[in-house]
Scaffold this motif. Structure first.
Motif, mmCIF file in Angstrom:
data_model
loop_
_atom_site.group_PDB
_atom_site.id
_atom_site.type_symbol
_atom_site.label_atom_id
_atom_site.label_comp_id
_atom_site.label_asym_id
_atom_site.label_seq_id
_atom_site.Cartn_x
_atom_site.Cartn_y
_atom_site.Cartn_z
ATOM 1 N N SER A 84 0.836 -1.193 0.000
ATOM 2 C CA SER A 84 0.000 0.000 0.000
ATOM 3 C C SER A 84 0.871 1.242 0.000
ATOM 4 N N THR A 85 0.534 2.179 -0.881
ATOM 5 C CA THR A 85 1.267 3.441 -0.902
ATOM 6 C C THR A 85 0.446 4.552 -0.280
ATOM 7 N N THR A 86 -0.657 4.202 0.350
ATOM 8 C CA THR A 86 -1.448 5.220 1.026
ATOM 9 C C THR A 86 -0.685 5.683 2.254
ATOM 10 N N GLY A 87 -0.576 6.988 2.391
ATOM 11 C CA GLY A 87 0.233 7.521 3.475
ATOM 12 C C GLY A 87 -0.561 7.995 4.665
ATOM 13 N N ILE A 88 -1.820 7.614 4.766
ATOM 14 C CA ILE A 88 -2.660 8.134 5.847
ATOM 15 C C ILE A 88 -1.983 7.924 7.191
ATOM 16 N N GLY A 89 -1.732 9.031 7.878
ATOM 17 C CA GLY A 89 -1.123 8.994 9.199
ATOM 18 C C GLY A 89 0.390 8.874 9.208
ATOM 19 N N GLN A 90 0.999 8.635 8.053
ATOM 20 C CA GLN A 90 2.452 8.507 7.993
ATOM 21 C C GLN A 90 3.091 9.891 7.946
ATOM 22 N N ARG A 91 4.244 10.012 8.587
ATOM 23 C CA ARG A 91 4.964 11.295 8.645
ATOM 24 C C ARG A 91 6.136 11.256 7.679
ATOM 25 N N LEU A 92 6.110 12.172 6.717
ATOM 26 C CA LEU A 92 7.109 12.202 5.652
ATOM 27 C C LEU A 92 7.932 13.471 5.728
ATOM 28 N N LEU A 93 9.247 13.325 5.630
ATOM 29 C CA LEU A 93 10.145 14.461 5.506
ATOM 30 C C LEU A 93 10.595 14.553 4.065
ATOM 31 N N VAL A 94 10.435 15.735 3.463
ATOM 32 C CA VAL A 94 10.940 15.984 2.120
ATOM 33 C C VAL A 94 12.096 16.966 2.250
ATOM 34 N N MET A 95 13.294 16.481 2.021
ATOM 35 C CA MET A 95 14.464 17.342 2.078
ATOM 36 C C MET A 95 14.564 18.057 0.740
ATOM 37 N N GLY A 96 14.426 19.386 0.762
ATOM 38 C CA GLY A 96 14.396 20.157 -0.465
ATOM 39 C C GLY A 96 12.979 20.331 -0.987
ATOM 40 N N GLY A 97 12.019 20.338 -0.090
ATOM 41 C CA GLY A 97 10.609 20.401 -0.473
ATOM 42 C C GLY A 97 10.157 21.700 -1.098
ATOM 43 N N SER A 98 10.949 22.741 -1.003
ATOM 44 C CA SER A 98 10.534 24.007 -1.605
ATOM 45 C C SER A 98 11.047 24.163 -3.040
ATOM 46 N N GLY A 99 11.843 23.211 -3.502
ATOM 47 C CA GLY A 99 12.379 23.275 -4.858
ATOM 48 C C GLY A 99 11.380 22.830 -5.909
ATOM 49 N N PHE A 100 11.808 22.871 -7.148
ATOM 50 C CA PHE A 100 10.959 22.555 -8.287
ATOM 51 C C PHE A 100 10.371 21.144 -8.186
ATOM 52 N N GLY A 155 10.786 19.057 -5.366
ATOM 53 C CA GLY A 155 10.349 18.820 -3.994
ATOM 54 C C GLY A 155 8.926 19.268 -3.714
ATOM 55 N N ARG A 156 8.532 20.411 -4.261
ATOM 56 C CA ARG A 156 7.156 20.894 -4.015
ATOM 57 C C ARG A 156 6.122 19.962 -4.633
ATOM 58 N N GLU A 157 6.462 19.341 -5.765
ATOM 59 C CA GLU A 157 5.539 18.380 -6.384
ATOM 60 C C GLU A 157 5.456 17.108 -5.554
ATOM 61 N N VAL A 158 6.577 16.689 -4.985
ATOM 62 C CA VAL A 158 6.577 15.539 -4.076
ATOM 63 C C VAL A 158 5.693 15.848 -2.868
ATOM 64 N N CYS A 159 5.842 17.049 -2.312
ATOM 65 C CA CYS A 159 5.025 17.457 -1.158
ATOM 66 C C CYS A 159 3.541 17.413 -1.496
ATOM 67 N N LYS A 160 3.177 17.958 -2.640
ATOM 68 C CA LYS A 160 1.765 18.002 -3.031
ATOM 69 C C LYS A 160 1.191 16.593 -3.217
ATOM 70 N N GLU A 161 1.940 15.742 -3.882
ATOM 71 C CA GLU A 161 1.465 14.375 -4.097
ATOM 72 C C GLU A 161 1.349 13.621 -2.776
#
Length: 124
Positions: free
Chosen positions: A15-31, A33-39
């Protein structure tokens, strides 16, 4: 401890559902990274972004408004340790940029999708 994630939408029996999972995106404000954050937000993850600026790159985006934006240096081990310790997974989305003193700033046009070039006032 953080685990390796399958690509978003993967169907390899996990399962790739992230409900309740805590994710860190290193570089999340970049081109990228922001798409990773949104998804990740769409999939139910609680997302934290670590970047040099620690700012939401699109403050009016309703998905990015749900991200916790943290300013810090990803090269500082204590900073990374303090943020990673309470996360379930980590995504590395940091770009490569050469600083003004490296003499290699012309390469930023090749390696940076944002086509940005650092100067003396850059904070990234």
């Amino acid at each position: 401890s953080p685990r390796l994630l399958l690509p978003f939408g993967s169907r390899a029996g996990v399962s790739t559902t992230g409900i309740g999972q805590r994710l860190l995106v290193m570089g999340g404000s970049g081109f990228v990274g922001r798409e990773v954050c949104k998804e990740a937000i769409k999939q139910g993850y609680k997302v934290t972004s670590l970047s040099r600026r620690g700012e939401n790159p699109s403050p009016n985006d309703p998905l990015l408004q749900q991200v916790e934006w943290v300013q810090g240096n990803a090269l500082d081990q204590s900073t990374v340790n303090s943020i990673v310790k309470n996360k379930d997974a980590v995504v590395h989305a940091m770009g490569l940029l050469f600083d003004i003193n490296s003499g290699l700033t012309n390469l930023n046009l090749i390696v940076s999708g944002s086509r940005s070039t650092p100067d003396e006032d850059s904070t990234y």
